[in-house]
Design an enzyme around this catalytic site. Sequence first.
Site, PDB file in Angstrom:
ATOM      1  N   ASP A   1       0.833  -1.201   0.000  1.00 40.34           N
ATOM      2  CA  ASP A   1       0.000   0.000   0.000  1.00 40.34           C
ATOM      3  C   ASP A   1       0.871   1.257   0.000  1.00 40.34           C
ATOM      4  OD1 ASP A   1      -2.470   1.730   0.610  1.00 40.34           O
ATOM      5  OD2 ASP A   1      -3.275  -0.307   0.645  1.00 40.34           O
TER       6      ASP A   1
ATOM      7  N   HIS B   1      -4.110   5.411   3.730  1.00 45.26           N
ATOM      8  CA  HIS B   1      -4.891   4.401   3.006  1.00 45.26           C
ATOM      9  C   HIS B   1      -4.528   2.998   3.472  1.00 45.26           C
ATOM     10  CE1 HIS B   1      -6.010   1.877  -0.505  1.00 45.26           C
ATOM     11  NE2 HIS B   1      -6.982   2.753  -0.667  1.00 45.26           N
TER      12      HIS B   1
ATOM     13  N   SER C   1     -10.813  -0.938  -2.735  1.00 46.91           N
ATOM     14  CA  SER C   1      -9.635  -1.004  -1.870  1.00 46.91           C
ATOM     15  C   SER C   1      -9.936  -1.687  -0.549  1.00 46.91           C
ATOM     16  CB  SER C   1      -9.095   0.399  -1.588  1.00 46.91           C
ATOM     17  OG  SER C   1      -8.397   0.915  -2.678  1.00 46.91           O
TER      18      SER C   1
END
Length: 554
Positions: free
Chosen positions: A190, A230, A408
């Site tokens: 990520d 994220h 995601s």
Amino acid sequence: MRCLLLYVCLLLSWPVLAQEPADTDVEEQKRLVYFTDKADSPYSLSEPLGFLSSKSLERRQRQSIPLTSRDLPVNPVYVAGLKDAGVQVWYTSRWFNAAVVQCTEAQVPEIEALLYVKSTRTLNRIASPATPQLRLQEHKLEVLPLAATVAPALESKDYGAAYHQASMLGADALHAAGYTGAGMTIAVFDAGFPGVPAIEAFSHLFQNEQLQGTFDFVRKQEDVFGASAHGTAVLSTMAAYAPGEMIGTAYAANYLLLRTENAASEHNIEEINWLLAAEYADSAGADVINSSLGYTTFDAPSRSYTYRDLDGNTTLVAKAADYAAAAGMLVVVSAGNDGDKPWRYIASPADADSVLTVGAVDSLGAKAAFSSFGPSADGQVKPDVVALGQKAYVLNAAGNVVASNGTSFAGPIMAGFATSLWQANLNKTAQEMIQLLRRIGSNAASPNNGLGYGIPEYSRTITALPNMPVQEAVYITNPVRHEPVILSLGQDWLQQPVEVLVLDATGKRVFSQRIKGAQLEQPLGLQAQSLQQGLYICRIRSGSRVTTVRFVKL
């Protein structure tokens, strides 16, 4: 950790790194140098512990995967030759038999003239920074406002707000059966993991030594606890363990946190970062890779991909993903969030033929509008499966439970579930697990390019596997309108009293019943007319048997 440092050293050239300035413009001057062979290498397939961990070798042996020359590190003599030519070597790739270098255009002819160099290709060059508006349009990581902190549903004591995203797959029943990902290792690729060391829901990863390695392939350092949040949100859907607030789908698994994505730019170098992270994961013995990243559009002057390129064999990252799968890892990737945009299709490596591509649905199991469509350019059904991605619950960098949207999050919810399911089926290969997940999908009979094979559900493993007896099966009326709700039970469920618990999509209890002397076709005392429209979860227990089925009230 000593072994993990060895694997990183095989990728890096530490003395060069110490000389590198932090100027991000310099980082954009990258090339990939392919070597001709691995002849006369000091590494040998007969001594694999020199470059692979025992866990990596065990994973291969369990799946009868032989070692090949692709597993050997690059020849260090070739790397030394590049350095002697005045070229900065950042990383090496054993699968591509290549090196990532930093050089000027003037040095390229000299590099290509070396006898052991096969070819070179540009990864990115110095370019004018994209405007903030362009970044927002082109960036592959969805930019979503964090919702206000939400209180967990009081009757969902353990999973909290994340109950539905787990129970939709039957992950809660899988956990109840004792399969929580323990002993398995998930590598998470990520853009950063800020806040992870300070968030209580991740404390067990440190206390139990479940966090087994970290590396930042963007900045070439071990610390990954900065940059984009994220990755923190993605990790939480799998690894969180905060009873009463949030439970992830593989909270007992081991984790490798690897930063491959630079959220400030988009160039081919990030595909190579992905490749290097996959090699690291392989060497360290990872079982599963989760990647919530996808590549189609790059910043100028890097060349963007076209839909035609997404044939599973063309993009750098699709090749890397297939090599990772060939090494016996289950590669789980998000489909992308372009379903309601002009591009519309999946991004790479979702097009790779050996990965599990995951799309997103809402709480009722309907396709989320943003979830990217298949097929791949070569006609593969994509996505393979789907999970909750519209209003999925995650942890932000402050440790608060918030709602967010995107494949995601559908991807790692599925990755954690697949890891726990694999723990229950260790006799299967990674590719057999993909086939199993497809077979237990809600759309398995008629897969399409919006939902793929549908939502996998743990209880369907009973009927999806040819060697499982039908006497273990459980079904419920679906959909429910105003007719009686019937629970169909296999013979094995009739040996002891049956306990039935019905929850709404938030985890709130709406009905419970204990049945002595249950029948094969058992009417429930549930009054269908009292139910609001929506999705309901029905948990059934009989002795040590536990399963979950669901129905929709129309």
